[in-house]
Design an enzyme around this catalytic site. Structure first.
Site, PDB file in Angstrom:
ATOM      1  N   CYS A  82      -4.666   2.592  -3.663  1.00 15.86           N
ATOM      2  CA  CYS A  82      -3.374   2.995  -3.090  1.00 15.86           C
ATOM      3  C   CYS A  82      -2.282   1.978  -3.411  1.00 15.86           C
ATOM      4  CB  CYS A  82      -3.465   3.224  -1.586  1.00 15.86           C
ATOM      5  SG  CYS A  82      -4.571   4.533  -1.122  1.00 15.86           S
ATOM      6  N   HIS A  92       0.863  -1.182   0.000  1.00 16.60           N
ATOM      7  CA  HIS A  92       0.000   0.000   0.000  1.00 16.60           C
ATOM      8  C   HIS A  92       0.905   1.240   0.000  1.00 16.60           C
ATOM      9  CE1 HIS A  92      -2.835   2.877   1.877  1.00 16.60           C
ATOM     10  NE2 HIS A  92      -3.791   2.076   1.483  1.00 16.60           N
TER      11      HIS A  92
END
Ligand SMILES: Cc1ncc(COP(=O)(O)O)c(C=O)c1O
Lengths: 419, 152
Positions: free
Chosen positions: A376, A134
């Site tokens: 993300c 992420h």
């Protein structure tokens, strides 16, 4: 204060429908359709027990912690520290002193990158990550690398099936690596990484390890001793807890050797005009008035989850995700991401010729909340040659009927866009 | 489909997103504008051939959702032949329409199909993306346009 939950224990048969009824938000219509909430990887919903716990705190016990010597402050402090103890048990930490409250996963990683990083990373050192991280487990390390002249290296992902390519591990995990930070479960692929095995290999080389448990805490049993990492981070809001609260766990000896992160009240022993001495962990890393209601609400969330049993939750979510995966695989023109077997409770996919955002917009009009975008994970998306995916992510209050509804809506979308 | 969806994905929009018009790099372009939406990764380049103040030719390239692609496609159709100030005036009207749903019939012509977007706040950005790129292009400087360092 914490109220007892009336959830059947693991040994009894779990009444999932009864659990679902604990979530007031799920009982509503969206755009005229019953809400089907499948965006749990972004944030979970909150059971009545957590909502009540937070409002009870504000109605009865609210005061600042660690400062007052009056009754309310004592109550707030006791509940605050009881939660720290509860978190320690939740992940099998040796002592509650290893539990630092943060705003979430992101802040936990930034804390380690800044505090631990400033002391332990220098020019030429390597920081090992994976291609499925992420942004919050990439950007803090990039900032650290820019500051220090360290180098980032990545374990590749195999492609659409989304596994770590461990054939290159020997070349990548070398003694120049000072920290290895990796996610336990990928938020866009659903991959469950073999964190214990990887941390063991790192430990043999003296490499410090951080596990991003944002998608795994509250979804499967977590034991930091078994994982064998040095740091572990997660967020409360993804596991039935309030927003704005998270946890950084670190090994005591590692934490005690780290300089402060933020300066301010709570974290000091003595302050002189020119010199300050600091408390030990965890208080050294908790400057200022913390998110007290968040910490106390988190305690209620952990109690709630453990009354169900995280192994039961994992089995339930995995069954739903596999069911959804199989149903999607039967449709024409669907590209699926992540491993076929052993996936966590989410499914990422793309429909031929229909952009993820169009999928999500239409699904939303049918009451089905999905996520569309890069999640993300921009570098990973680029590697897979895509800009985004649509994602359905499940939690224990979701049902098979909701998966059926989701698939029905996907069929409708395919028809609508003539795919 | 429900009414709101039919309003968002009108036939004209579906048609333009499946077969976008002027969807190519423009040979001899002297202006270029970029539109990138980090939220969804929508990414477009608008190419223009400007003669003094007037858009002689316009094309676009890139990828994104149905709304953003159809909007860029219809944009190229409606901006061609317009002067810089006309383009900017049209941008204002389109922007206003997409955010409020109010349609200025005279000004926007067939772009009126995007009025339904205002009911989908998360999608307004998609619809307006190529317009920002077009305004950047008419505001830009003449010069050779290369596509070599396109991101993506
Ligand atoms: C794997 C992973 N890491 C980190 C994060 C960041 O969590 P937060 O935004 O709660 O700090 C998320 C949440 O989106 C995640 O899925």
């Amino acid at each position: 204060m914490i109220t007892d939950t009336t959830i059947p224990t693991q040994s009894k048969k779990i009444d999932w429908a009864k659990l679902r009824a604990d979530f007031p938000i799920l009982d509503q219509k969206v755009h005229g359709h019953p809400l089907v909430y499948l965006d749990n990887a972004a944030s979970s919903q909150k059971p009545r027990a957590v909502i009540d716990c937070v409002s009870n705190y504000y109605e009865r016990d609210n005061a600042n912690v660690h400062r007052g010597i009056h009754e309310l402050s004592n109550r707030a402090t006791t509940a605050f520290e009881a939660s720290r103890q509860r978190v320690a048990t939740f992940i099998n930490a040796k002592t509650p002193d290893e539990i630092i409250f943060t705003r979430g996963t992101t802040e936990g990683i930034n804390l380690v990158a800044q505090s631990w990083g400033s002391k332990n990373i220098k020019a030429g050192d390597k920081i090992l990550l994976t291609e499925m991280e992420h942004h919050s487990n990439i950007v803090p390390w990039q900032l650290l690398a820019e500051r220090t002249g360290a180098k980032l290296v990545y374990i590749p992902v195999t492609g659409d099936e989304g596994l770590l390519d461990l054939s290159k591990l020997d070349q990548l995990l070398t003694p120049e690596v000072k920290i290895f930070a990796l996610t336990h479960i990928s938020n866009s692929l659903g991959t469950v990484n073999p964190v214990a095995e990887l941390c063991e290999r790192a430990r043999k080389l003296g490499v410090t390890t951080l596990v991003d448990a944002a998608q795994s805490a509250g979804h499967l049993p977590l034991d930091v001793q078994k994982i064998g990492c040095d740091f572990l981070v997660f967020s409360g809001h993804k596991i039935c807890g309030p927003t704005g609260i998270g946890v950084l766990w670190g090994r005591q000896e590692v934490l005690d050797a780290m300089p402060p992160y933020h300066g301010g009240g709570e974290m000091i022993l003595t302050v002189d005009f020119f010199k300050t001495t600091y408390k030990k962990a965890p208080h050294r890393f908790e400057a200022g008035t913390p998110d007290i209601s968040g910490v106390i609400g988190l305690h209620a969330a952990l109690d709630y989850l453990d009354a169900i049993g995280r192994d039961n939750i994992f089995k339930h979510d995995q069954e739903l995700a596999s069911y959804a995966y199989d149903q999607l695989a039967q449709l024409q023109g669907v590209r699926l991401f992540g491993p076929k077997i052993g996936r966590a409770g989410l499914v990422s996919f793309l429909l031929d010729d229909v952009h993820a955002h169009d999928v999500v917009t239409v699904a939303d009009q049918r009451g089905v909340a999905l996520r569309g975008g890069h999640h993300c994970n921009q570098p990973l998306m680029k590697k897979l040659g895509i800009a985004s995916t649509a994602r359905a992510s499940f939690y224990f209050y979701n049902t098979r009927a909701e998966v059926d509804r989701f698939i029905e809506v996907i069929r409708e979308i395919q028809k609508f866009f003539g795919a | 489909m429900s009414d709101d969806l039919d309003e968002l994905y009108q036939q004209v929009i579906l048609d333009h997103c499946k077969t976008p018009r002027n969807f190519r790099v423009l040979e001899g372009a002297n202006r270029k504008g970029e539109g990138y939406n980090p939220l969804c990764g929508d990414n477009y380049t608008v190419f223009m051939k400007m003669d003094g103040d007037v858009v002689k030719d316009i094309t676009f390239q890139g990828s994104g959702c149905c709304i953003s692609k159809a909007s860029a496609s219809l944009l190229t159709d409606s901006v061609k032949g317009k002067s810089k100030s006309e383009v900017k005036e049209l941008f204002k009207k389109v922007h206003d329409m997409m955010t409020t749903g109010h349609v200025d019939d005279e000004g926007v012509g067939k772009l009126a199909v995007f009025a339904g977007v205002h009911k989908f706040p998360a999608r307004v950005k998609c619809a307006i993306l190529s317009w920002h790129a077009a305004v950047a292009a008419v505001d830009g400087q003449d010069g050779p346009v290369s596509t070599e360092n396109e991101s993506n």
